[in-house]
Motif scaffolding. Structure first.
Motif, PDB file in Angstrom:
ATOM      1  N   PRO A 206       0.805  -1.230   0.000  1.00  0.00           N
ATOM      2  CA  PRO A 206       0.000   0.000   0.000  1.00  0.00           C
ATOM      3  C   PRO A 206       0.832   1.271   0.000  1.00  0.00           C
ATOM      4  CG  PRO A 206      -0.862  -1.595   1.588  1.00  0.00           C
ATOM      5  CD  PRO A 206       0.432  -2.143   1.098  1.00  0.00           C
ATOM      6  N   GLU A 207       1.967   1.281   0.701  1.00  0.00           N
ATOM      7  CA  GLU A 207       2.739   2.515   0.822  1.00  0.00           C
ATOM      8  C   GLU A 207       3.397   2.966  -0.475  1.00  0.00           C
ATOM      9  OE1 GLU A 207       5.157  -0.672   3.138  1.00  0.00           O
ATOM     10  OE2 GLU A 207       3.107  -0.363   2.434  1.00  0.00           O
ATOM     11  N   VAL A 208       3.430   2.099  -1.503  1.00  0.00           N
ATOM     12  CA  VAL A 208       4.080   2.468  -2.745  1.00  0.00           C
ATOM     13  C   VAL A 208       3.085   2.823  -3.856  1.00  0.00           C
ATOM     14  CG1 VAL A 208       4.217   0.250  -3.947  1.00  0.00           C
ATOM     15  CG2 VAL A 208       6.131   1.831  -4.092  1.00  0.00           C
ATOM     16  N   ARG A 209       1.797   2.582  -3.617  1.00  0.00           N
ATOM     17  CA  ARG A 209       0.823   2.714  -4.699  1.00  0.00           C
ATOM     18  C   ARG A 209       0.693   4.148  -5.215  1.00  0.00           C
ATOM     19  NH1 ARG A 209      -3.605  -1.339  -1.876  1.00  0.00           N
ATOM     20  NH2 ARG A 209      -2.363  -3.239  -2.202  1.00  0.00           N
ATOM     21  N   GLY A 210       0.768   5.136  -4.334  1.00  0.00           N
ATOM     22  CA  GLY A 210       0.649   6.514  -4.788  1.00  0.00           C
ATOM     23  C   GLY A 210       1.779   6.932  -5.704  1.00  0.00           C
ATOM     24  N   VAL A 211       2.984   6.409  -5.461  1.00  0.00           N
ATOM     25  CA  VAL A 211       4.133   6.696  -6.322  1.00  0.00           C
ATOM     26  C   VAL A 211       4.110   5.809  -7.555  1.00  0.00           C
ATOM     27  CG1 VAL A 211       6.661   6.630  -6.433  1.00  0.00           C
ATOM     28  CG2 VAL A 211       5.528   7.460  -4.374  1.00  0.00           C
TER      29      VAL A 211
END
Length: 394
Positions: A206-211
């Protein structure tokens, strides 16, 4: 004392092996027109044959991307060289479309193995203090090899005998040299063990999805430009611009990859926050120039567009890969990067097949203009997004 103990080559030799292997994947590029005349298939079939390569790469990334971490770099590199040789033999003894498809799929398998194992070998063979140069060597070997393939095939097909055979015979000779050099390379994986082929899955924490999303879309768009030039640019040059010299066609395709290499080099100097939106902007400019060259039928404008688009692709791709790798937690970094490459290779295949389908309705020129317009809109939107929300530096 064995030859390997007498001389222990370093990362430049591994980069040379990488470049030779990748050159084979684009060797058929200026020859597709000759195959089309010989076998009588359409421009759409040219793009489908080309896309078979990307399917091979994706299959290896999903199934065997981890293998060199377990069995060692050198065995995987030798296997990739063997697959490259088998691909060349398919083209040498070509007897129709099935052989062309087989050659392209085998080439994709080889590229999928090279992309992970060769990159890792180049980086791991670097001595302390050489990490930066080794990183660029891996990039230059990848894109430079892809660019040299069309140039070599175009020159040989234009000025030497056996245009559909000699380029692959020459590449077989280079592969033999690369195999010897690979055998002499030190193994960088400690305690190699037997690996099992298994789907690794694509992990996207989840922590990488925005990037990940804007970076992957930018990579998709940039690779679609590379796919366009690699698959159908020679046909554009010949049938739209009236230039039948195969060496010229190969050189034009080469300029895109050289531009990409330059763009990736510049990324390190600009930083991710500037390189990603800047790369999108330069890629848009390159696409505008490419579409202009088709509209006004200008070869010089096409060459400038190829260089500009390649630089933009290189900037956006390396910046996106760096941002995604930095944002991913270590436990999921490999799967995240594999997902990034998967999206990129979808970009090198799916849009190109769409262009081939459009040629049946709009012709080459109209299909090229439609493709450029769609990708300009896509890259422009991504560029505006990352300009407002730039990714963090590594």
């Amino acid at each position: 004392m064995t030859p390997r103990q007498q001389w222990r080559p370093g990362y430049p030799v591994a980069a040379g092996v990488f470049a030779i292997g990748m050159a084979g994947t684009t060797l058929p590029t200026p020859l597709y027109g000759l195959y089309r005349q010989e076998l009588g298939f359409s421009e759409l079939m040219v793009t489908v044959v080309f896309a078979a390569y990307a399917l091979g790469v994706i299959a290896v990334l999903l199934l065997a991307g981890h293998v060199s971490d377990e069995v060692g770099r050198r065995p995987v590199l030798l296997c990739a060289l063997g697959l490259s040789a088998a691909s060349a033999l398919c083209f040498i003894f070509e007897g129709g479309l099935p052989a062309l498809f087989a050659g392209r799929v085998l080439s994709g398998f080889a590229a999928g193995l090279f992309s992970g194992a060769a990159t890792a070998a180049v980086l791991e063979l670097a001595k302390p203090g050489q990490e930066g140069r080794a990183g660029f060597a891996a990039t230059a070997a990848n894109m430079g090899g892809l660019g040299c393939g069309p140039l070599l095939a175009g020159v040989l097909a234009q000025y030497a005998p056996w245009p559909l055979t000699l380029p692959f015979l020459v590449h077989l000779g280079l592969l033999a040299v690369a195999a010897v050099l690979t055998w002499l390379l030190p193994e960088t994986v400690g305690n190699p063990r037997r690996a099992r082929l298994r789907p690794e899955g694509l992990r996207l924490p989840p922590e990488v999805r925005g990037v990940f999303t804007p970076c992957a879309v930018a990579a998709f768009a940039g690779f679609s430009l590379l796919g366009l030039f690699t698959a159908v640019a020679p046909s554009f040059v010949s049938r739209t611009l009236g230039v039948d010299n195969l060496a010229v066609s190969g050189a034009i395709v080469c300029t895109v990859f050289l531009g990409s290499t330059l763009g990736q080099l510049l990324t390190g100097r600009l930083g991710v926050r500037r390189a990603l939106p800047g790369g999108c902007l330069v890629l848009v400019a390159g696409l505008v120039l490419v579409s202009t060259s088709l509209a006004v039928r200008s070869l010089p404008v096409l060459v400038i567009g190829a260089v500009c688009g390649g630089i933009g692709q290189g900037l956006a791709f390396r910046a996106g890969l760096t941002a995604v790798g930095a944002a991913a937690p270590p436990a999921h970094r490999g799967g995240t990067i594999s997902a990034f490459f998967l999206v990129a290779y979808l970009g090198i295949s799916l849009p190109v097949v769409g262009v081939g389908a459009l040629t049946l309705v709009l012709g080459l020129r109209g299909a090229g203009l439609a493709f450029s317009g769609c990708v300009i809109v896509l890259v422009g939107c991504v560029g505006l997004y990352v300009l407002r929300r730039p990714p963090a530096e590594e």
